[in-house]
Design an enzyme around this catalytic site. Sequence first.
Site, mmCIF file in Angstrom:
data_model
loop_
_atom_site.group_PDB
_atom_site.id
_atom_site.type_symbol
_atom_site.label_atom_id
_atom_site.label_comp_id
_atom_site.label_asym_id
_atom_site.label_seq_id
_atom_site.Cartn_x
_atom_site.Cartn_y
_atom_site.Cartn_z
ATOM 1 C CG ASP A 55 -0.689 2.811 3.207
ATOM 2 O OD1 ASP A 55 -1.688 2.198 2.800
ATOM 3 O OD2 ASP A 55 0.479 2.411 3.059
ATOM 4 C CG ASP A 57 -0.694 -3.290 3.936
ATOM 5 O OD1 ASP A 57 -0.914 -4.056 4.893
ATOM 6 O OD2 ASP A 57 -1.429 -3.206 2.939
#
Length: 530
Positions: A55, A57
Amino acid sequence: MHAGTLNYLLEKDNARDQTPCSQPSPGGGVPYDFVNKIFCNRSLNMKNILAVGFDMDYTLAQYKPETFESLAYEGTVRKLVYDLGYPAELLELSFDWEYMVRGLVLDKKRGNILKMDRHKYVKVGYHGFRELSKEEKVQSYGSTYIRDAFDEPDYALIDTLFSLGEAYLFAQLVEFIDGNPGKVPQGVDYARIYKDVKAAIDLCHHDGTIKQVVTKDPGRYIHWDKTLVPMLNMLRDSGRSVFLVTNSFWDYTNMVMSFLCGQHAPDSNATCSSDWLQYFDVVITGSAKPSFFHDDNNASLLEIDPDSGMLLNTDNYAPVAQVSDTSPRLTGTGRTNRKTFQGGNVSHLHKLLAIESSPQVLYVGDHIYGDILCSKKVLGWRTMLIVPELETEVRLAWETRNIRKELGMMRLEHDNIEDSIHRLKWSLKFENLTDERKQVLSFKLDDLETRNNEVRLAHQDALREWHQKFHKVWGQLMKTGYQNSRFAHQVDRFACLYTSRVSSLCLYLTEKYYRPTEEFMPHEFDVLPL
């Protein structure tokens, strides 16, 4: 108490040998901080992993909460006032970015914020910023034989770092509505407050309120990790595919990744480069996780031209020639290794990576539900959870490790006194004793009960003070008292591995076999040395 009890334990702890919180790296080599270790819940042999995904963020990109979350908070307050009709007095509120922690649960109906253990017993609770009494907690959450599930729609889970600002603002608004019931829009209750806060903060993340500011000065809002690129190179050099799946869209993803993979932070006028794509085999933006992980998600997969950001149609991820073209299309730079996409679902990703078996994928993320739970339960991917708070937790646990032993001894003393009290009461009630003997045992019983109460209160106060060293309000992230917290229980259930930062992967061989520590049942501790 005995405010001095914990200080006394601290003095004893500091008098002991304080070995630095570090140890040699696995297999020898340069020492590394124990706080950056990768911890294992379930065995994972990296030899079986063909693709490692991330991922972005709060995983690859670690935001600075004192600036990033403050930016989100301020934007949310402005939207509440100017768009949703809340009083202008809210503009005077300030944000304490250290107050909230992950793993909390918001009670939308009652305006409470709760921390519970793995059995879903509420151990700490606040109404706004007022601590709930034991009686209030029992009345609201412990008066039925059937345990509350503490799930939506009546509750909201604070399981991502993005949620800390909304939790803090929710508590502030609960205080405000209690003290100023006539100053909020008509019909607004605690549940409506949460709904409005959630809508406002989500809008800040989607309408550019936050991202436009971050783009102008990423170094102010994002930590730059010099070990990130070497880690990505290490994985690719090992022959594995490396991919990125993020809910952020291409323009923002390109800016953040360009900053993270650059040799230095670009200035405010710097132009983003897509050179960072060399470290990835596939990049999917706008993925709409967690629905991305479901095969029945029929979202179209669109290719992105990284130079222009233009979206281009695909046919089941195969290129589609434009109407004016009679030959297969190339990207603006002439590359044929198409790797940047938007949308789609996990089936598209598996085909792009030529993955035949889900357990061949390791996915690294920060969101216990959106990244870890769904990818593991739905797909069977192997998972690694990023817990930035772990660095502080491990460091403090190490520094106060002897205090923990002392607390254990206090607890054991309390148990032993209670057992002695029980035996004396048994003797006084059921044994044929002389009056003189009964009088002696009665005096002894009184002394023990006095001592028991002293030890109990001293232990309670010392335990509370110890937890407050980790966090002034909520205590240890992974504990509530002596039980694992709800958050720790989720980490244990759904994360194969967990660590404080993605670059911890640099500390281990790419063929590492991660093995969990031995688990113990309570009865085993009685036969093991302390």
